[in-house]
Write a protein that holds these residues in place. Structure first.
Motif, short mmCIF file in Angstrom:
data_model
loop_
_atom_site.label_atom_id
_atom_site.label_comp_id
_atom_site.label_asym_id
_atom_site.label_seq_id
_atom_site.Cartn_x
_atom_site.Cartn_y
_atom_site.Cartn_z
N ASN B 266 0.85 -1.19 0.00
CA ASN B 266 0.00 0.00 0.00
C ASN B 266 0.89 1.25 0.00
O ASN B 266 2.10 1.14 -0.14
CB ASN B 266 -0.98 -0.04 1.18
N TYR B 268 1.90 2.95 2.30
CA TYR B 268 2.86 2.96 3.41
C TYR B 268 3.99 1.96 3.17
O TYR B 268 4.82 1.75 4.03
CB TYR B 268 2.15 2.66 4.72
N GLN B 270 3.52 -1.19 2.95
CA GLN B 270 3.17 -2.32 3.80
C GLN B 270 2.57 -3.42 2.92
O GLN B 270 1.70 -3.15 2.09
CB GLN B 270 2.12 -1.83 4.81
N PRO B 274 0.76 -7.08 7.94
CA PRO B 274 1.04 -5.73 8.48
C PRO B 274 2.42 -5.59 9.12
O PRO B 274 2.89 -4.47 9.30
CB PRO B 274 -0.07 -5.52 9.51
N PHE B 277 7.00 -5.19 5.37
CA PHE B 277 7.01 -4.11 4.39
C PHE B 277 7.90 -4.54 3.22
O PHE B 277 8.75 -5.41 3.37
CB PHE B 277 7.52 -2.82 5.02
N ASN B 312 7.53 3.76 8.68
CA ASN B 312 6.16 3.33 8.97
C ASN B 312 6.07 2.03 9.77
O ASN B 312 4.96 1.57 10.06
CB ASN B 312 5.40 3.13 7.65
N GLU B 315 4.34 2.78 13.09
CA GLU B 315 3.19 3.69 13.02
C GLU B 315 3.19 4.26 11.60
O GLU B 315 4.24 4.69 11.12
CB GLU B 315 3.37 4.82 14.04
N ASN B 316 2.04 4.26 10.96
CA ASN B 316 2.04 4.78 9.59
C ASN B 316 2.18 6.29 9.57
O ASN B 316 1.27 7.02 9.96
CB ASN B 316 0.75 4.37 8.87
N LYS B 317 3.35 6.74 9.16
CA LYS B 317 3.66 8.16 9.23
C LYS B 317 3.80 8.81 7.87
O LYS B 317 3.62 10.00 7.72
CB LYS B 317 4.99 8.36 9.97
N ARG B 318 4.22 8.02 6.89
CA ARG B 318 4.58 8.62 5.60
C ARG B 318 3.97 7.82 4.47
O ARG B 318 3.94 6.60 4.50
CB ARG B 318 6.09 8.55 5.41
N GLU B 319 3.52 8.53 3.45
CA GLU B 319 3.00 7.86 2.26
C GLU B 319 3.94 8.12 1.10
O GLU B 319 4.49 9.20 0.96
CB GLU B 319 1.62 8.43 1.90
#
Lengths: 451, 451
Positions: B266, B268, B270, B274, B277, B312, B315-319
């Motif tokens: 995705n 992230y 990921q 989950p 990555f 990420n 914690e999902n921080k960046r796209e």
């Protein structure tokens, strides 16, 4: 005579305005009036004295503009008759206009020093005749003092040394600068030091934290006396301590203007007379970063303003983003470039900022040809929102284009986070590694601090 | 053994992920497992054979990573036990992880040609041992055929010529490319032509619109037979026709993945698990311009994705912004760089666009040292909203950084109008004039057309 558009001034702002008009409204007649016979490349002036060796080699050819249908006249403008929308020339001629752009540029500051009027003491103007006089004076000179260690001073000093090496008379060149470092108003201190080192390598003597008190000599200059009592011998003195807006014509015809800030313009580059625009060194500016009044006078700003003014003559279409200080220079083997605020300027403006920086070779692996092992970048970001407000790059030729990534980012208000996750082209023989591309890694280093 | 984070793959994505973790979460233990003894600089591989002259000169030193506390292991990973969050190694060892990053890269395409298995026929991998085998085979070779005129093929061809000039055996090198031009998937045609001219200047024979049908010879390769019946003599053949995601491990442990597109991730980075990555050549991508699935596999994309994946994990921080094709190369005396869509790619994507372009010297005046009189830029903007979607630059070294202004602008979705009114640093010895700074003027030329 009449011309749909009259442009007073034939340097960066005026020429860019003329070209823009011919691109966007080719049906309009455009006349550029300048008070010099040819337009020098403004930033090229120091290189006349060294690399180029001739004033003629630093002139912008008129032909390209003439071919676009732009009329270029050499004449002094004596006045603007706003009621009759007419420009008055010193030969008695009058040119009526529908729209007028004033690009009269700036006048060099002349410090009120005793002896300033002696022969062979020069400020730098954009008049080829004057530039030739400087050339003629410098050529036989043995000792030259440059008052002011800003861009003009630094570049002139290096080039005068080179002039001596190419010619028959070797030269001793001394820079006298009031601040603790050369280029200090424009650059972070360690980047100033890099340039000072290069200047010293080529033989320039640097006297910083030094104030010129007096120009000594009889009719001709003989020396420069400093506040510490020392007198430096000088056959010629170059003064490069800045410039102020040339508002004479604007003031005389009643346009709002301020001797320090320039001809008052709005974001469309329009003066207090809706049919008259002003652009370049002569017009008021605000910082694109702080929004506060700005004294930045650069050809890059002038070109942008000339383009915007020309685009708005008949309908307000474009707004200036405000002035950005973005420049590069090269002395000896080192290029230094900067855009936006220095740490000091940011602090003075009350901005809390964090820094991201990187030193990495401009090749990968770093032993490849053309490598500069210590190519350096420093980026400044607002603490509150991560927006980039300034950046410095030093290294080789590519520093000048890398700093324009920074300039673009500042003007687009990008953040450390945005710049960190972006992708950048890299190549072993052209840039640092993709793991350490300077802009990306410096932004990421800052983004990590911002959390 | 256990490690908070295990990274499979020690090239661009893996190393960037490791460094990012140590910067952002220094308390986490990080283990990189790679199946090679050293990591080559990926984009440097062609230069091993010419400029560098040794595989060892193109290795990324491990020490900098080890000094940051990153553990680097050489081992083949035989499997991932997701239930037990364990990576299985070929020496029987198991490493448990809290988070796993897969950066297994890509595998070169091997065309199904008769004779492809003959001795001295090589694809290019990132294994130093394999790269040395290629070196050993090329050194005595007189005739070399490069199948594929993309970046690797073009750069290898030039460097193999240079290898011949530096060594005892001069070489004839022929590129066989199916498309009408070398680099045609990546570059506008006239920029391809510039590179082809440079290749021909150094002596590379180019056969475009040509298809290899068969590798001839006994045990050793003797030639390459083309579809037109011609056979080109060859002591060695280099195949560079692209690469596909290496999804073997991901597929084996049941992660969503596609043989053509890669390990599904995705924004992230990921995977369908989950705690796992994926980043770099092995993972799925979408275009940052069209949003459509993308096959772009570049070290610059891998670095960005590795950084994002690492950020990420907890914690999902960046796209990711999506993949951007941004690259530069240099052949002979000419650098060519591009970012975003070519005219053909834009047309294929159904995008209406307008073009702004400029050819101007990279110095002002143009006779100054280092001048490239015909430095060229072409920018593509969406007709509907003026957003920049692509750009090409050719000229000298600085093309590589100028194209990163374009890359930044594409990723920030800037418009022709924004780029036209921005201010850019210029300098006589480093860039074009402020009247014609390539990015500004090309943007303005497009903005004038957009109206």
């Amino acid at each position: 005579m009449e011309s749909d558009v009259v442009i007073i001034g034939g340097s960066a702002a005026g020429l860019m305005a003329a070209v823009t008009l011919k691109k966007r409204t080719p049906e309009k007649s455009v006349t550029v009036i300048r008070n010099v016979n040819k337009t020098p490349v403004p930033c090229g002036i120091p290189y006349i004295y060294g690399i180029m060796g001739q004033v003629e080699k630093n002139l912008i050819p008129d032909q390209g503009f003439i071919d676009q249908g732009i009329v270029i006249r050499q004449q002094n403008v004596t006045g603007i008759d706003r009621d009759n929308k007419t420009v008055l020339l010193d030969n008695g001629e009058q040119i009526t206009y529908s729209k007028l752009i004033i690009g009269t540029g700036s006048k060099p500051f002349v410090p009120p020093l005793p002896g300033i009027d002696k022969t062979n003491v020069f400020t730098i103007t954009k008049d080829p005749v004057h530039l030739q006089q400087i050339y003629t004076a410098l050529e036989p000179s043995k000792n030259v003092v440059v008052i002011g260690g800003g861009f003009i001073g630094v570049e002139m000093a290096e080039q005068i040394i080179l002039m001596g090496k190419k010619g028959t008379q070797e030269k001793s060149v001394t820079i006298v600068e009031m601040l603790p470092r050369c280029l200090m108003l424009a650059c972070e201190e360690d980047f100033c030091v890099e340039i000072e080192k290069e200047l010293e390598k080529v033989g320039v003597i640097i006297k910083t934290s030094s104030q010129a008190l007096e120009i000594t000599g009889q009719e001709n200059v003989a020396g420069v006396k400093l506040a510490n009592g020392e007198t430096i011998q000088a056959d010629a003195v170059i003064i490069g301590i800045g410039a102020q807006a040339n508002i004479d014509l604007a003031q005389a015809c009643g346009l709002d203007s301020d001797p320090r800030a320039g001809i008052k313009v709005n974001k469309y580059m329009q003066t207090s007379d809706p049919d008259i625009f002003a652009a370049g060194d002569c017009s008021t500016k605000f910082s694109c970063i702080t929004g506060m009044p700005s004294g930045i006078r650069l050809a890059s700003v002038a070109c942008s303003e000339g383009m915007i003014a020309a685009s708005n003559l008949y309908e307000n279409k474009r707004e200036t983003l405000g002035a950005l200080g973005a420049f590069s220079t090269v002395v000896g083997g080192r290029a230094v470039a900067a855009a936006g605020l220095t740490s000091k300027a940011a602090t003075d403006a009350g901005i809390n900022f964090i820094i991201g920086e990187v030193t990495a070779p401009n090749r990968h692996p770093g032993h490849l040809p053309g490598s500069i092992p210590d190519m350096k970048i420093r980026l400044l970001f607002r603490q509150e929102n991560g927006e980039i407000i300034g950046g410095h790059v030093s290294g080789g030729e590519s520093a000048a284009d890398m700093v324009n990534i920074v300039a673009t980012a500042i003007q687009a208000r990008l953040t450390a986070e945005q710049l960190a996750v972006m992708q950048y082209a890299t190549h072993p023989l052209l840039t640092s590694s993709p793991l350490s591309y300077h802009v990306m890694l410096a932004a990421e280093n800052a983004a990590a601090k911002l959390g």
